[in-house]
Design an enzyme around this catalytic site. Structure first.
Site, PDB file in Angstrom:
ATOM      1  N   ASP A  31       0.844  -1.192   0.000  1.00  0.00           N
ATOM      2  CA  ASP A  31       0.000   0.000   0.000  1.00  0.00           C
ATOM      3  C   ASP A  31       0.885   1.249   0.000  1.00  0.00           C
ATOM      4  OD1 ASP A  31      -3.222   0.511   0.954  1.00  0.00           O
ATOM      5  OD2 ASP A  31      -1.823   2.201   1.098  1.00  0.00           O
ATOM      6  N   ASN A  87     -12.902  -3.224   2.848  1.00  0.00           N
ATOM      7  CA  ASN A  87     -13.829  -2.114   3.043  1.00  0.00           C
ATOM      8  C   ASN A  87     -14.865  -2.190   1.920  1.00  0.00           C
ATOM      9  OD1 ASN A  87     -12.408  -1.020   5.257  1.00  0.00           O
ATOM     10  ND2 ASN A  87     -10.985   0.019   3.870  1.00  0.00           N
ATOM     11  N   GLN A  94     -14.047   2.676   1.646  1.00  0.00           N
ATOM     12  CA  GLN A  94     -13.562   2.211   0.342  1.00  0.00           C
ATOM     13  C   GLN A  94     -13.353   3.406  -0.584  1.00  0.00           C
ATOM     14  OE1 GLN A  94     -16.027  -0.694  -1.720  1.00  0.00           O
ATOM     15  NE2 GLN A  94     -14.436  -1.057  -3.273  1.00  0.00           N
ATOM     16  N   VAL A  96     -11.137   2.838  -3.592  1.00  0.00           N
ATOM     17  CA  VAL A  96     -10.828   2.270  -4.909  1.00  0.00           C
ATOM     18  C   VAL A  96     -11.864   1.177  -5.182  1.00  0.00           C
ATOM     19  CG1 VAL A  96      -9.130   1.072  -6.326  1.00  0.00           C
ATOM     20  CG2 VAL A  96      -8.364   2.784  -4.648  1.00  0.00           C
ATOM     21  N   HIS A 100     -10.367  -5.312  -2.936  1.00  0.00           N
ATOM     22  CA  HIS A 100      -8.998  -5.609  -2.507  1.00  0.00           C
ATOM     23  C   HIS A 100      -9.032  -5.980  -1.042  1.00  0.00           C
ATOM     24  CE1 HIS A 100      -9.956  -1.342  -2.412  1.00  0.00           C
ATOM     25  NE2 HIS A 100      -9.260  -1.264  -1.282  1.00  0.00           N
ATOM     26  N   HIS A 102      -7.112  -5.946   2.294  1.00  0.00           N
ATOM     27  CA  HIS A 102      -5.983  -5.360   3.013  1.00  0.00           C
ATOM     28  C   HIS A 102      -5.377  -6.434   3.919  1.00  0.00           C
ATOM     29  CE1 HIS A 102      -6.899  -0.936   2.395  1.00  0.00           C
ATOM     30  NE2 HIS A 102      -8.103  -1.428   2.154  1.00  0.00           N
TER      31      HIS A 102
END
Ligand code: AMP
Length: 114
Positions: A31, A87, A94, A96, A100, A102
């Protein structure tokens, strides 16, 4: 054809990143704004916008994301614990809209999260 997501642009190398894991289902990179000593995003190659957009045929794919996270956690030496988080939606943070996972570790993580 729909515009590529930010993470598809990372996948293709159009946007530079530190990719540390790849398989046929997903890829993972560090990240850019890490919230822990290890903070990696595990992203499916299929650009699903949010968890709410999952369909039955994605069930195995979601499992592959967790298997990748487990492998990365081992590679990163996160032997004493780590956290995985999706998220979903703006109110959950969120930003993006390509799902995904994390993977966070390397420090004690508080609960509940903010
Ligand atoms: P979320 O807020 O759950 O949608 O997570 C998006 C994550 O993407 C955030 O933790 C960002 O720091 C991260 N991010 C955004 N742009 C980049 C980038 N170019 N390279 C790596 N991580 C990024």
């Amino acid at each position: 054809m729909a515009d590529k997501t930010l993470f598809q642009r990372i996948e293709s190398g159009e946007i530079p990143s530190d990719i540390i894991y790849e398989d046929e289902h997903c890829f993972a990179f560090r990240d850019i704004n890490p919230q822990a000593p290890t903070h990696v995003l595990v992203v499916p190659r299929k650009p699903i916008a949010t968890l709410n957009d999952l369909v039955d045929e994605d069930a195995a794919l979601v499992g592959q994301l967790f298997l990748a996270a487990k492998q990365i956690a081992a590679d990163e030496g996160l032997d004493d614990g780590y956290r995985t988080v999706f998220n979903c939606g703006e109110k959950a943070g969120q930003t993006v809209f390509h799902i995904h996972l994390h993977l966070l570790g390397g420090r004690r993580l508080g609960w509940p999260p903010g």
